[in-house]
Write an enzyme that holds these catalytic residues in place. Sequence first.
Site, PDB file in Angstrom:
ATOM      1  N   HIS A 172      43.470  40.333  40.365  1.00  0.00           N
ATOM      2  CA  HIS A 172      42.417  40.159  39.347  1.00  0.00           C
ATOM      3  C   HIS A 172      42.976  40.576  37.981  1.00  0.00           C
ATOM      4  O   HIS A 172      42.530  41.545  37.365  1.00  0.00           O
ATOM      5  CB  HIS A 172      41.259  41.061  39.779  1.00  0.00           C
ATOM      6  CG  HIS A 172      39.997  40.945  39.011  1.00  0.00           C
ATOM      7  ND1 HIS A 172      39.936  40.986  37.633  1.00  0.00           N
ATOM      8  CD2 HIS A 172      38.722  40.814  39.437  1.00  0.00           C
ATOM      9  CE1 HIS A 172      38.668  40.887  37.253  1.00  0.00           C
ATOM     10  NE2 HIS A 172      37.915  40.784  38.332  1.00  0.00           N
ATOM     11  N   GLU A 276      42.829  34.978  37.470  1.00  0.00           N
ATOM     12  CA  GLU A 276      43.066  35.663  38.736  1.00  0.00           C
ATOM     13  C   GLU A 276      43.608  34.674  39.768  1.00  0.00           C
ATOM     14  O   GLU A 276      43.017  33.628  40.001  1.00  0.00           O
ATOM     15  CB  GLU A 276      41.755  36.274  39.228  1.00  0.00           C
ATOM     16  CG  GLU A 276      41.047  37.081  38.143  1.00  0.00           C
ATOM     17  CD  GLU A 276      39.605  37.445  38.510  1.00  0.00           C
ATOM     18  OE1 GLU A 276      39.299  37.582  39.710  1.00  0.00           O
ATOM     19  OE2 GLU A 276      38.779  37.584  37.577  1.00  0.00           O
TER      20      GLU A 276
HETATM   21  C1  BG6 Z   1      35.432  38.575  38.443  1.00  0.00           C
HETATM   22  C2  BG6 Z   1      34.153  38.012  38.975  1.00  0.00           C
HETATM   23  O1  BG6 Z   1      36.462  38.234  39.308  1.00  0.00           O
HETATM   24  O2  BG6 Z   1      35.327  39.999  38.384  1.00  0.00           O
HETATM   25  C3  BG6 Z   1      33.014  38.458  38.063  1.00  0.00           C
HETATM   26  O3  BG6 Z   1      34.229  36.595  39.054  1.00  0.00           O
HETATM   27  C4  BG6 Z   1      32.968  39.976  37.953  1.00  0.00           C
HETATM   28  O4  BG6 Z   1      31.781  37.957  38.581  1.00  0.00           O
HETATM   29  C5  BG6 Z   1      34.336  40.460  37.500  1.00  0.00           C
HETATM   30  O5  BG6 Z   1      31.968  40.373  37.049  1.00  0.00           O
HETATM   31  C6  BG6 Z   1      34.460  41.973  37.364  1.00  0.00           C
HETATM   32  O6  BG6 Z   1      34.144  42.598  38.540  1.00  0.00           O
HETATM   33  P1  BG6 Z   1      34.109  44.169  38.639  1.00  0.00           P
HETATM   34  O7  BG6 Z   1      33.571  44.462  40.015  1.00  0.00           O
HETATM   35  O8  BG6 Z   1      35.507  44.669  38.465  1.00  0.00           O
HETATM   36  O9  BG6 Z   1      33.217  44.652  37.518  1.00  0.00           O
END
Ligand code: BG6
Length: 305
Positions: A172, A276
């Site tokens: 991510h 990602e």
């Molecule tokens: C992304 C998702 O990968 O991660 C989003 O598609 C999400 O929907 C974002 O808001 C952040 O996620 P987190 O859990 O790290 O706040």
Amino acid sequence: MSQLNVTTLNQKFAIPGQLEFTEDESGLIIARIANKQALSTISLQGAHVMTFEPTGEKPVIWLSPAAKLARGKSIRGGVPICWPWFGAHATDSTFPGHGFARTVPWQVVASEALSNGSTRITFELPQSSIPAAQWPHACRVRNIVTVGKEMIVELVTENTGQAMFEIGEALHTYFAISDVDKIRITGLEGCAYLDKVGDCQRRTQAGAITITAEVDRIYLDTDSDCLIDDSGHKRSIRIAKRGSRSTVVWNPWIEKAAKMGDFGSDTGYRCMVCVESANAAENVVKVAAGAAHSLHVTYSIEKAM
Ligand code: BG6
């Protein structure tokens, strides 16, 4: 192997002039790589790359200035590992979003100075970090990070049990950009995507991606490289992947970033974009008993634009 302290980690895995381990004031242990080609920091919690800065370049990876380093909390920025599911769990909403791997301790199992001048460190997810109620499968999971002019991150899932299991996953990655107005992302033209802003409609990407509002999309059935062209930084970041059939593009924009509270200033969302490399939604991966799956991503900078 039980969790090692900083002294023992340095005795076993430090590489003079390239890799050392330090303890952050929060108590988290950080691997610090500084070789001739780049600097990088990686938290053992989550095997989470926090920074990557090739020598003479601006940071490639965005780490929020307000990122909180705390036990059991995901770090805002860097390269969180979403595993063994992406997003919300399919059947149990009490399980953590994006899986548990990003918030649990990982172990260092190897380090190596490569002949091309880059430094490799291998992390493994110990059994003690896997909540059996959430993941009752036998497996060996490694995150292999190679830091040089390019950074390579390889997440390997081995099924050591007797039955097939299915994983969703993502690296991510938060990228550092000059300004959200000055970038465009190419490589996903013509791809189908699930638009998570709104009611998860299926759409088709027309042309390059520009960001002028909240973007939260899962591009499906794509193994293409993506380029983040950044006219402000006069560079492109190339994201080249193997073993990944989805690409998620995310920018929370103003209101969501403000609600998260760990984006730094109210313009924090302008300095980042997530691209990602994933296997998500209908692209989840079946790993047969005895088999292994590798998600392998190379991040590099290109100058000519
Ligand atoms: C992304 C998702 O990968 O991660 C989003 O598609 C999400 O929907 C974002 O808001 C952040 O996620 P987190 O859990 O790290 O706040």
